[in-house]
Every structure is written in C-alpha cells, then in structure tokens.
Design a protein around this motif. Structure first.
Motif, short mmCIF file in Angstrom:
data_model
loop_
_atom_site.label_atom_id
_atom_site.label_comp_id
_atom_site.label_asym_id
_atom_site.label_seq_id
_atom_site.Cartn_x
_atom_site.Cartn_y
_atom_site.Cartn_z
N GLN B 431 0.84 -1.20 0.00
CA GLN B 431 0.00 0.00 0.00
C GLN B 431 0.88 1.26 0.00
O GLN B 431 0.58 2.24 -0.65
N ASP B 438 -3.98 -1.87 -6.53
CA ASP B 438 -5.40 -2.27 -6.59
C ASP B 438 -5.99 -2.24 -5.18
O ASP B 438 -5.84 -3.18 -4.40
N ARG B 439 -6.68 -1.14 -4.89
CA ARG B 439 -7.20 -0.90 -3.53
C ARG B 439 -8.18 -1.96 -3.04
O ARG B 439 -8.12 -2.38 -1.89
N SER B 440 -9.09 -2.36 -3.93
CA SER B 440 -10.12 -3.28 -3.44
C SER B 440 -9.50 -4.65 -3.17
O SER B 440 -9.82 -5.31 -2.18
N LYS B 441 -8.58 -5.04 -4.03
CA LYS B 441 -7.89 -6.32 -3.81
C LYS B 441 -7.11 -6.24 -2.49
O LYS B 441 -7.13 -7.17 -1.68
N GLU B 443 -7.61 -4.32 0.16
CA GLU B 443 -8.46 -4.32 1.36
C GLU B 443 -9.03 -5.71 1.62
O GLU B 443 -9.16 -6.13 2.76
N ARG B 444 -9.35 -6.41 0.55
CA ARG B 444 -9.89 -7.77 0.69
C ARG B 444 -8.82 -8.67 1.32
O ARG B 444 -9.08 -9.40 2.28
N ARG B 446 -6.30 -7.76 3.08
CA ARG B 446 -6.00 -7.33 4.45
C ARG B 446 -7.05 -7.83 5.44
O ARG B 446 -6.72 -8.31 6.51
N SER B 447 -8.36 -7.72 5.05
CA SER B 447 -9.35 -8.13 6.04
C SER B 447 -9.34 -9.65 6.23
O SER B 447 -9.55 -10.14 7.33
#
Lengths: 103, 479
Positions: B431, B438-441, B443-444, B446-447
């Motif tokens: 990050q 790819d932000r959504s990838k 965050e996915r 990471r969570s």
C-alpha cells in the motif's frame, strides 16, 4: 543462586560479580557493561542481557520494565575490520582512507 | 552420532569430506556446518572461555552466542555453527581471545558490486513471516528481495516435523517442513528474489541496509523494509549451565532435524511449553531417550495434544520442578532436579539426580528486534510479547516510516500467526510503495488476514499474545 554461576559466557562474568557490582551502586546494564564487560563479548549480550536485567530487578526491587536496556548499534554480529574498512583494489597502497574519500 | 532412521525425515547427506580437528583426521559431510560435523564426530568441547578457561560447546546453532567460536585455517573466532565445512579445513579448539596468524592482507575478491542498488521492498528473514510478506506484497505488485543469513530458506519451519493446528487456510494438518516448501513455491510466482547466506549488519532510518555477503560488505536501499527476524532463545542460569551438553531447544532441533545429528543419548528437557513438548517428541523420533520434561509452573504450558504424545511414549512430565545443577567433566554427565513451591523455592528433601548427558533449555524466546531499534524505532517492554519489542500498530507499522515488523520479531507467538502477520506487513508495505495499487484487492486481502489472525488468537492459548498486542497497539496509537 551460587556466586560462581556464569552469567555472561563470553566474558566469564559470574552471578557474584554482578551482585557485588549492583550492591556497589551500579544499577544499570550500561554501567555493569563498562565495569565488568558483561554483554561486550562476541554475542553482544544476546545470551546474558535478560539474566542481568533480572538480577538488577531482584536486587534493586525495581520492575524489569523500568530497567534501561543497552543501546543497540550496528553491526549485528562480529565482523573482521577489513570487511567494514574495505579491501578494494583501487584503494590499496594509495594511503587514502578505505572508507569514503571525504571521510 | 548421526541419525540413520527417522519416521518422517529423510536425510540427504552430502559426500564425505575430510578435515583436521586439533591434528586429528576426521570426516564430515558436505553441506553441514563445522560445528555439526565435529559434534557428529563426538567432540563436545569447541573452545575454552577467555578468563576462567571453562569448556564451551555447541549451544545456539544460529550464530547468536559465542559458544562455538573456533580457530579455522588459522583464523580465530569463526562461528562454527553457521560456517559450512570444507574439505581439508584445519579446525582447532580455541583457548583464548584468539590470535591473528595470517598478517597478510587478503586478496581482494571479485564479486558483486558493493552497492547493490535499490529495491522497492527489502524483507529481512526468510521464515514464515518474511516469506508471507514477500508473497503478499508481490501479489499486489511490489518487487522484493528476501534476505536471510542462513543458506536455506524457511526459517524455523524447516525443523518442524509436526503437523500444524488451525483451519485449512492456515495449513492445518500440514507439517512445518512442507509449509516452508509451499511458501517457497508461492514466492516463485511473484517478483521476488531470495538472497541467502547474507547477514544484515545494520539498518538505518533512511531505508539503507548494510549487508555481509561472501565475506564482503554491501549496501542496499529500499523504499520499505519488513523485519521478520524471528526470535532468540532465552537462557537459564544454574550451576553448570555453561557446560557443553546444555543446549537451547532450537539448537537441538537444528542439529537433529537439519543435520541429522543427535545431541546425546539421554536428555533432560527444561520447560513444558509447546517448544519443550515438541522438541521432546522430536528427540524420541530421532531415537534419543528423554529422561523427563520438567516445568517450574504447576501446569503444563503447551498444548495438551503434544503433552499426551510424549506421556504415551513413557516420558514423565514433572510440573513444579526446577533444575538445580548440571555436572560433569568437560560435558554434562548428570543433572539434579527438585520440586519447587509456587514461589520457586526449592522444597527440601525433594532433590533427585538424573543420569543424563544433555540438558535442553526450552524456557521461552525473546523477539529479535535489534534492527528496528538501531534504525531508531520506538521500543517498549511488553512481557506478554516476550520482552523488548519495537512499538507497532495493527498493520505492523513501526514508528519509522515504511519500516514494518512481523512474526516473532514483533512478539512471540507461533508460525501460523507469523504467516498472517507477514501477510499483513507485506500488504501494508505494498500500500505504501506500489503506485496505483489495486485498492479493493488490497483491502480484501487485508481483512482476510486480519480475520484469520483474530481467529487464531481467539482460543485460550491466544490470550497472552492477544493481551500483549492490544497493549502494544495502544502504545502505537499514543506514539
């Protein structure tokens, strides 16, 4: 603990040596290092520093958290001076310092 | 003595090579360290201490202590536990601080340039946390170099013959040795390069790393650094604790499971936490007798599954017991134990002498966070995490920009949690340094990792690290 138990294996510093030093008022790991050399050998205190901290805590009644740890500096392991000073061909025999030219 | 039959491990040994030890001709195997070779040949005293001339033997096996320093080919203070054996080497017991015999300057060795240039992400440590960090950062587009001082990757995983717990995603029912291989396969699929046999001598606040490689000093600069340097074993002091034959549990694992050499014939294990229990079982697998596992606390600290396995094999686990001393001429020949009360006071009349030649210490680990501290990260003492650690937040960020810390280096837990922490640190590094990540990838990923970590820490055994980490995150928020 028996007085002759080895605490710092590199420099042969015993439990008795440390306790007597603490009783003389040397109550930080830095002071003990300077007087007894414990933690100054090739392992740089990796084997003994926890034990020393505990002895200081026991003898002074302070908690382990309160006892300052020695400062950590590079290098992380003993190296030959030539490794750091450099052995580059172009610097040999020129009389120039082996580090930075400006050094 | 070498292990010839093992229920799980198969030792692929290198060819036999000859070397000299104190004038005697000995043989070892190519690929093993000097210390492993002399140990296999029955040598226990590697050096004498500098003042009191006490015998010193194999102890940590990972280049952390000074117990194995010997004179090799005339060069004193060689760390023989991490130095590979070579044919024709002249190995000598060292009896003092050492003398430089060769005054001649060394030939300059052609090799890599001293300045290794720049890499987006430098990961220090190729164990479970470091490999995971490089894999996940790589999946998000971060190029990396993974540096490790050992000549093989996998960290402590390469010594783990037992199957892991947890859920399937976290490699449950897979043996540690196989997890290491799987991680390396995954690493192959991302833009990452392994740099083994390389010691990081220093880390500076601007992201410069000072490296020791092939006996030469090199520099490398990085936009982000993940420190996954693992842990060191704690020492216990008692009369005779410096005798050859008293080993750290990790050293015993290295000797047995990496080099196929048994530490001795009959072992007293100190500590009934997971490491003590697992290593006791591994000793049995290697055909070594375990006289007893002793534990100072009134209860076994490790998983009951591990305790049950060694009890079934007939090994007594003696809780509320401590070691009084180890004795012997130049090596451990016996040890005395006794019962203690809750304040660790020895109860009179409970002393027992055990006929053992090895005492194995499994009395806890301390995080290796030296690099973080020398770079200037804030530090804190958190007992639940194993002592002195670099202050870090939930995403494993330290107080220095772009320096992250993961795995045992950030607080003592297990390989499963180390892998998840490594992931989180790798994701956080990506990050910070990957342009247009790819932000959504991200965050996915990471969570997922965060949930996995929470699940692993949810059980009763996760209470200690959970408490420690929460205290640490509060410190980070206030830093």
């Amino acid at each position: 603990m028996r007085d002759d138990v080895i605490i710092c294996r590199c420099e042969d510093v015993t439990y008795g040596d440390i306790v007597r030093a603490v009783e003389r008022g040397l109550t930080t790991t830095e002071e003990l290092k300077r007087i007894l050399r414990c933690g100054m050998g090739p392992c740089q205190g990796r084997t003994c520093s926890r034990l020393i901290t505990r002895i200081i805590a026991d003898k002074t009644g302070r908690s382990i958290e309160e006892i300052e740890h020695p400062v950590v500096r590079p290098p992380t392991r003993p190296v030959e001076i030539g490794v750091l000073a450099g052995d580059d061909e172009d610097r040999r025999g020129t009389g120039a310092p082996a580090g930075d030219d400006e050094g | 003595m070498r292990i010839n039959e093992h229920p799980i491990l198969e030792f692929v040994r290198g060819r036999e090579i000859g070397f000299e030890f104190d004038g005697r001709k000995l043989t070892g195997r190519e690929g093993e360290t000097i210390a492993a070779a002399v140990h296999a040949a029955g040598v226990r005293v590697l050096r004498r201490s500098i003042k009191l001339k006490r015998p010193r033997g194999f102890f940590c096996a990972i280049g952390r202590c000074s117990s194995c320093l010997m004179t090799v080919n005339g060069v004193p203070n060689v760390m023989t536990c991490v130095t590979p054996l070579e044919a024709g080497m002249k190995v000598e017991t060292q009896t003092d601080k050492g003398h430089v015999v060769h005054a001649e300057p060394r030939e300059s060795r052609p090799g890599e340039p001293r300045d290794l240039g720049h890499v987006p992400l430098a990961v220090v440590g190729a164990g479970p946390a470091g490999l995971s960090a490089a894999i996940y950062a790589g999946r998000l587009g971060a190029e990396s170099i993974v540096i490790d001082e050992n000549n093989g990757a996998g960290g402590q995983l390469i010594k783990q013959t037992h199957m892991f717990f947890g859920s399937k995603e976290h490699y449950a029912r897979v043996r540690g040795i196989d997890i290491g291989r799987r991680l390396l396969d995954e690493l192959d699929r991302v833009p990452s390069r392994l740099m083994l046999g390389t010691t990081v001598l220093g880390l500076y606040g601007d992201g410069t790393l000072s490296l020791l490689r092939d006996g030469r000093h090199h520099c490398l600069s990085a936009d982000a650094v993940v420190l996954a340097t693992g842990a060191s074993e704690n020492m216990l002091a008692f009369p005779g604790s410096d005798l050859p034959g008293v080993y750290g549990a990790g050293a015993v694992q290295t000797l047995m499971n990496v080099y196929g050499v048994v530490p001795g014939d009959r072992v007293l294990m100190i500590g009934a936490g997971n490491i003590g229990l697992i290593v006791a079982y591994q000793l049995l697998q290697a055909g070594v007798e375990v006289a007893a596992v002793i534990e100072g606390l009134p209860e076994v600290g490790g998983y009951h599954v591990h305790a049950a396995k060694i009890r079934r094999a007939g090994v007594p686990i003696r809780t509320s017991h401590t070691i009084l001393r180890a004795e012997g001429e130049d090596r451990v020949q016996r040890a005395a134990i006794a019962r203690v009360d809750r304040d660790w006071t020895v109860l009179p009349g409970t002393e027992e002498e055990l006929d053992v030649d090895t005492v194995c210490l499994a009395v806890g680990l301390s995080p290796n966070c030296e690099l973080a501290l020398m770079a200037g990260c804030d530090e804190a003492y958190v007992a639940e995490l194993g002592g002195r650690v670099a202050v870090h937040g939930r995403n494993l960020e330290t107080t220095l920009p772009n320096v992250l810390i993961a795995g045992d280096a950030s607080g003592i837990e297990e390989a499963s949690t180390a892998m998840l922490e490594g992931r989180i640190a790798g994701i956080e590094a990506a990050q910070r340094i990957v342009p247009n990540v790819d932000r959504s990838k991200l965050e996915r990923m990471r969570s997922e990792a965060a949930e996995g970590l929470e699940a692993l820490r949810a059980g009763p055994f996760g209470e200690k690290p959970r408490t420690g980490k929460e205290a640490m995150f509060r410190l980070a928020e206030n830093a």
